[in-house]
Design a protein around this motif. Sequence first.
Motif, PDB file in Angstrom:
ATOM      1  N   THR A 127       0.867  -1.176   0.000  1.00 38.36           N
ATOM      2  CA  THR A 127       0.000   0.000   0.000  1.00 38.36           C
ATOM      3  C   THR A 127       0.906   1.229   0.000  1.00 38.36           C
ATOM      4  N   LEU A 128       0.331   2.363  -0.300  1.00 41.74           N
ATOM      5  CA  LEU A 128       1.081   3.611  -0.296  1.00 41.74           C
ATOM      6  C   LEU A 128       1.699   3.864   1.079  1.00 41.74           C
ATOM      7  N   GLU A 133       5.250  10.457  -4.723  1.00 45.70           N
ATOM      8  CA  GLU A 133       4.496   9.928  -5.869  1.00 45.70           C
ATOM      9  C   GLU A 133       5.420   9.690  -7.062  1.00 45.70           C
ATOM     10  N   GLU A 186      -3.570   1.671  -3.420  1.00 46.68           N
ATOM     11  CA  GLU A 186      -4.102   2.733  -2.565  1.00 46.68           C
ATOM     12  C   GLU A 186      -4.970   2.256  -1.408  1.00 46.68           C
TER      13      GLU A 186
END
Length: 93
Positions: free
Chosen positions: A15-16, A76, A92
């Motif tokens: 995940t981020l 990012e 996400e």
Amino acid sequence: MAIKQVPCRRSSELTLEEFKDWLKRFDTDKDGRISKQELRRAIRSLGGRYSGWKSGRGVRGADANGNGFIDDAEIENLISFAQRTLGLRIVEF
């Protein structure tokens, strides 16, 4: 280069937040930014052979303001680099 093992899961999907948490472990001077040397150590921690030239390329590719470091606003960009060149998948959830 193939990633042998991702620190948070058994697959190459993060995940981020997991990616950010993992990367922050390599911020050795605790300045909130990732340098070329710190990025190199992070990639090598996964068992990959990663030259100083490649880590410099990764930082330059992600470094939007040109200061030589990757900060939170540029994560990012680093994620795009990691997905293209390291085979990581950042989701996400």
